[in-house]
Each structure stands twice: as structure tokens, then as C-alpha cells.
Design an enzyme around this catalytic site. Structure first.
Site, PDB file in Angstrom:
ATOM      1  CD  GLU A  27      34.284  31.360  38.536  1.00 29.57           C
ATOM      2  OE1 GLU A  27      33.971  31.443  39.619  1.00 29.57           O
ATOM      3  OE2 GLU A  27      35.068  32.299  38.179  1.00 29.57           O
TER       4      GLU A  27
ATOM      5  CB  SER B 288      40.820  28.477  35.188  1.00 30.21           C
ATOM      6  OG  SER B 288      40.937  29.771  34.545  1.00 30.21           O
TER       7      SER B 288
ATOM      8  CG  HIS C 222      36.658  31.722  35.042  1.00 25.72           C
ATOM      9  ND1 HIS C 222      36.616  31.477  36.271  1.00 25.72           N
ATOM     10  CD2 HIS C 222      37.811  31.295  34.211  1.00 25.72           C
ATOM     11  CE1 HIS C 222      37.881  31.177  36.179  1.00 25.72           C
ATOM     12  NE2 HIS C 222      38.621  30.901  35.260  1.00 25.72           N
TER      13      HIS C 222
END
Length: 286
Positions: free
Chosen positions: A230, A153, A203
Site C-alpha cells: 500500500e 488496488s 496490498h
């Protein structure tokens, strides 16, 4: 005219030049690898691939850098709880602050780690701590010398030289996605610079971030835009990238015929290369 340099001094100059060239080549072709995860759930299988990529010996250790997270202790515990099932190598947390970022003993520990993992959270928070400090230098040197740098992330976003912050210049409030593609709207700042020729977004499919990555490509047309979904990762070995994990990686590059509208900074692109890759597939960047 007499020769100003003796054979001995010329030899020293040539040796010094070779050392400079060697150092530059090492920086351009690091011995290490990057394992960049797009966020979300990290399966045991995916983390086993991280360990296999790092090629840890018995004496090697793992350093976790949780400065992206609002709750660094929780980020570390979550990572360690999963990893102690998969490896017997020591796992340590180094949660740097502005003060400890100057600590040579701690930064040396980062540089000597065989695997460095950067947690999720806010990439600007992470870079605010490490930018222009020995911590950033230690991460870069570890990568150059053969360590694997991994992150998820926010820890993925910091890998590139041009880092997407997540903010829009033309919209004051934060939005998880961009609602359109406008010129000079994407806010970027300085990342770790481990990836020079690509910009990372994370993401990607889950949060529908096409507009954001395309905006990056408009701003930096010479870069390759890589959107990692993800539970998915890219493994970077110099200029070759391999996909791992459960979903897909979107790659956009070589925009042609880019122009800006006079109204609302809207832009148009006549041609654009786009590719979609799944686990096991490979592609090259510049």
C-alpha cells in the site's frame, strides 16, 4: 517459368509486410507507461509522480474509469478532489456499462486521454464491463501510442494479462489471504494484458499475500510475480520498472524444482528468486 509478381506488386507486398512488422513491434514496445499503485493511501507526492510520468500538455485530459468500485461516483470525487490541487488539466469520469462500452465517441475519448486512471474495488467487476469490448481496445491502444495507464488496488490487478481475481478454487468463501500454497487453487482470469510477462498482487505486505503470489508463480512459472504494498507503486517503462512511494515491492521469479504432493494439492519449490525494492530502485522484467 514466368515471374508471377511484377516489381510493383512485389514492392506492395514488401511494404505491407513492413507495416505488419512495425505494428507488431509497436505492440511489443509500447510508447506509454504504467503507474501501478498497490492500494491504500495515495499521498500528494505519489500522485505528483503520476502526473510527472504522464507528461501532460495543456490540452491533455485525464480519464477516470471507476467501474471496479461499488460507488463509482464516490471513487471519482475522491480522485478529482485530490488531483485538482495538483493539476489544471481536465478530469472526466467515464463510467462504462455493457451498453455504453460500445459507444465509439466515448471509447475514442478513452483512447485519446493522456492519463487513464482505474479506481480500486473489484477487478472482476471492472473486467466484466470492459472485456471483449472497444473500451479494452481503447486502453491498449492509448498505452501503445504513449499514454500513461494508472490504477490502484483492483486497478493494479487488471494491468497484467493473467489477473488474480482474489478467489480460491478449493475454498468457496472469499479470504483476504491464502492460508497455504496449493496447486490449482489460484483463480485467475483475463486482465487488460498491458503487462505480458508479470502478474501483479496488491496490498501486499499489509495483507500478507505471499501465499497468493507464490501460488501464481507455481501456476505460471515463466512470469515474474510482483507484490506491491500500500502507498507504493511501480512505474513500468517497457521492461524496466522503478519503485515509488512509501513502502516496498516484493519480486519473486524463476521457481525451480516445483512438485505437487498427492495430499491436499500441496506443492514444494526447491529454489526461488526473491528481491525486495524500495523507492527509487529499479529492476527489469523479461
Amino acid at each position: 517459368m514466368k515471374n508471377l509478381f511484377s516489381p510493383f506488386s512485389l514492392q506492395k507486398i514488401m511494404m505491407a509486410s513492413l507495416l505488419v512488422v512495425s505494428s507488431l513491434l509497436q505492440a511489443q514496445n509500447p510508447k506509454g507507461k504504467l503507474f501501478i499503485i498497490g492500494g491504500g493511501n495515495r499521498s500528494d507526492d505519489l500522485m505528483k509522480q503520476v502526473l510527472a510520468t504522464a507528461e501532460l500538455n495543456k490540452k491533455d485530459y485525464i480519464v477516470v474509469l471507476p467501474m471496479s468500485s461499488e460507488e463509482p461516483d464516490s471513487a471519482f470525487i475522491f480522485f478529482k478532489t485530490q488531483m485538482i490541487k495538483l493539476t489544471s488539466n481536465p478530469i472526466v469520469m467515464l463510467n462504462f456499462t455493457a451498453a455504453t462500452a460500445q459507444n465509439k465517441v466515448l471509447t475514442d475519448s478513452v483512447q485519446k486521454a493522456k492519463l487513464i486512471f482505474i479506481s480500486g474495488g473489484d477487478q472482476t467487476r471492472f473486467m466484466a464491463v470492459v472485456n471483449n469490448t472497444p473500451v479494452k481496445t481503447a486502453i491498449q491502444k492509448a498505452y501503445e501510442n504513449g499514454s500513461t495507464i494508472s490504477g490502484t488496488s483492483a486497478g493494479a490487478a487488471v494491468m497484467s494479462e493473467k489477473m488474480i481475481t482474489g478467489n480460491q478454487k478449493l475454498q468457496k468463501e472469499y479470504s483476504g489471504t491464502f492460508d497455504n500454497i496449493r496447486y490449482d487453487n489460484l483463480e485467475t482470469s483475463e486482465g487488460l494484458g498491458l503487462l505480458k510477462t508479470a502478474v501483479i498482487d496488491q496490498h501486499f505486505l499489509k495483507r500478507n499475500r505471499y501465499n497468493r503470489l507464490l501460488s501464481a508463480l507455481v501456476e505460471f512459472p515463466d512470469l515474474t510475480g510482483i507484490g506491491i504494498d500500500e502507498s507504493t507503486a511501480i512505474i513500468v517503462r517497457n521492461n524496466q520498472i522503478e519503485v515509488a512511494g512509501e513502502s516496498e515491492v516484493i519480486v519473486v521469479r524463476n521457481p525451480k524444482g516445483v512438485s505437487k504432493s498427492k495430499k491436499n494439492n500441496l506443492i514444494s519449490i526447491e529454489k526461488l528468486e526473491m528481491s525486495i525494492y524500495t523507492a527509487g530502485q529499479k529492476f527489469n522484467i523479461k
